[in-house]
Design an enzyme around this catalytic site. Structure first.
Site, mmCIF file in Angstrom:
data_model
loop_
_atom_site.group_PDB
_atom_site.id
_atom_site.type_symbol
_atom_site.label_atom_id
_atom_site.label_comp_id
_atom_site.label_asym_id
_atom_site.label_seq_id
_atom_site.Cartn_x
_atom_site.Cartn_y
_atom_site.Cartn_z
ATOM 1 C CD GLU A 189 -4.709 88.289 26.834
ATOM 2 O OE1 GLU A 189 -4.407 89.348 26.271
ATOM 3 O OE2 GLU A 189 -4.531 87.164 26.330
ATOM 4 C CE LYS B 86 7.071 79.929 16.276
ATOM 5 N NZ LYS B 86 5.691 80.369 16.103
ATOM 6 C CG ASP C 135 0.253 87.326 26.994
ATOM 7 O OD1 ASP C 135 -0.720 87.119 26.233
ATOM 8 O OD2 ASP C 135 0.747 88.452 27.138
ATOM 9 C CG HIS D 85 8.736 83.241 21.558
ATOM 10 N ND1 HIS D 85 8.840 82.681 20.305
ATOM 11 C CD2 HIS D 85 7.448 83.690 21.654
ATOM 12 C CE1 HIS D 85 7.676 82.793 19.685
ATOM 13 N NE2 HIS D 85 6.825 83.400 20.470
ATOM 14 C CB THR E 277 -4.339 78.675 23.773
ATOM 15 O OG1 THR E 277 -4.085 79.633 22.733
ATOM 16 C CG2 THR E 277 -4.284 77.290 23.166
HETATM 17 P P1 ITT Z 1 -4.397 83.016 23.094
HETATM 18 O O1 ITT Z 1 -4.372 84.328 23.873
HETATM 19 O O2 ITT Z 1 -5.759 82.478 22.833
HETATM 20 O O3 ITT Z 1 -3.486 81.988 23.710
HETATM 21 P P2 ITT Z 1 -3.168 84.591 20.965
HETATM 22 O O4 ITT Z 1 -2.992 84.282 19.507
HETATM 23 O O5 ITT Z 1 -3.968 85.811 21.313
HETATM 24 O O6 ITT Z 1 -3.752 83.280 21.644
HETATM 25 P P3 ITT Z 1 -0.883 85.728 22.412
HETATM 26 O O7 ITT Z 1 -1.780 86.683 23.122
HETATM 27 O O8 ITT Z 1 0.090 84.964 23.240
HETATM 28 O O9 ITT Z 1 -1.727 84.647 21.585
HETATM 29 O O10 ITT Z 1 -0.032 86.438 21.304
HETATM 30 C C1 ITT Z 1 -0.296 87.741 20.852
HETATM 31 C C2 ITT Z 1 0.029 87.874 19.404
HETATM 32 O O11 ITT Z 1 1.449 87.868 19.238
HETATM 33 C C3 ITT Z 1 -0.494 86.750 18.521
HETATM 34 O O12 ITT Z 1 -1.807 86.993 18.113
HETATM 35 C C4 ITT Z 1 0.495 86.774 17.365
HETATM 36 O O13 ITT Z 1 0.112 87.736 16.423
HETATM 37 C C5 ITT Z 1 1.789 87.217 18.050
HETATM 38 N N1 ITT Z 1 2.596 86.020 18.374
HETATM 39 C C6 ITT Z 1 2.786 85.455 19.586
HETATM 40 N N2 ITT Z 1 3.572 84.379 19.494
HETATM 41 C C7 ITT Z 1 3.894 84.261 18.206
HETATM 42 C C8 ITT Z 1 4.640 83.328 17.461
HETATM 43 O O14 ITT Z 1 5.226 82.278 18.021
HETATM 44 N N3 ITT Z 1 4.748 83.512 16.145
HETATM 45 C C9 ITT Z 1 4.161 84.560 15.539
HETATM 46 N N4 ITT Z 1 3.425 85.467 16.144
HETATM 47 C C10 ITT Z 1 3.283 85.318 17.479
#
Ligand code: ITT
Length: 213
Positions: A54, A183, A83, A188, A25
């Protein structure tokens, strides 16, 4: 011995079920949450800042799975790719798998605007955790938490949409107003990771013939 060989050695020697797993990540908040959950299971986690391309897909499970396969192939290491996305009922599940793009473009404020005057503010965070290791088929675990989208942005903790998501069971506080430990009690991500860790522990016990806690 190359640095990669060293990493492989550290990964436990008993591939693919060693004690150290690489969490792929670029999001330090995600990594910290995951590290804390997996440490409950005595699994050590290292952050691997790799960006496997991705894929575009409506399923976060497929996205995580494809990225994990690529990352493990590329590095030869046991990896987790997670994800996640925010699925809003009144918007037909939007932004869902497109959460990252939506966060970067319209952000939290944009989501609140989209829901202006909308009575149904119910939503769900979903997570898909994919584990892949050399000589091991990719496995995916899902987790979710339901809640509502708040009317205002509240709290400094966490990241992304945390300050506009009120999980069930926390008296209307947003994830942004909770500690990481709080949290992790319901999120999730923690739910998906705990499913993974239970599976991993059972395999590891089986493969090593001894408990690892
Ligand atoms: P990586 O792909 O590098 O792991 P990312 O921040 O892009 O990191 P995701 O694609 O999994 O992570 O998540 C997509 C978006 O969804 C992320 O940028 C956040 O805005 C939101 N998100 C996901 N999980 C969240 C959480 O636990 N709390 C708040 N927002 C979340």
């Amino acid at each position: 011995m190359s640095p990669r060989d060293n990493e492989r050695k550290d990964a436990g020697g008993t591939f693919p079920f060693g004690r150290l797993i690489f969490f792929v990540t670029n999001n330090i908040h995600k990594f910290n949450e995951a590290r804390m959950v997996l440490s409950e299971f005595n699994i050590a986690t290292a952050m691997l800042r790799l960006k496997p391309p991705e894929i575009q897909d409506d399923s976060i499970e497929n996205i995580a799975k494809t990225c994990a396969l690529r990352a493990s192939e590329e590095t030869g290491l046991p990896v987790i790719v997670e994800d996640a996305g925010l699925f809003i009922d009144a918007l037909g599940g939007f932004p869902g798998p497109y959460s990252s793009y939506v966060y970067r473009t319209i952000g939290k404020e944009g989501i609140l605007k989209l829901l202006e005057g909308c009575g149904n503010r119910r939503a769900e965070f979903k997570s898909a955790v994919a584990f892949c290791s050399p000589n091991c088929e990719v496995k995916v675990f899902s987790g979710s938490v339901r809640g509502v989208i708040s009317r205002t942005i509240r709290g400094e903790s966490g990241f992304g949409f945390d300050p506009i998501f009120e999980p069930e069971g926390f008296s209307g506080l947003t994830f942004g107003e909770l500690s990481v430990e709080e949290k992790n009690m319901v999120s999730h991500r923690s739910r998906a990771l705990r499913k993974f860790a239970e599976w991993y522990r059972s395999l590891r016990q089986g493969s090593a013939g001894k408990a690892f806690k």
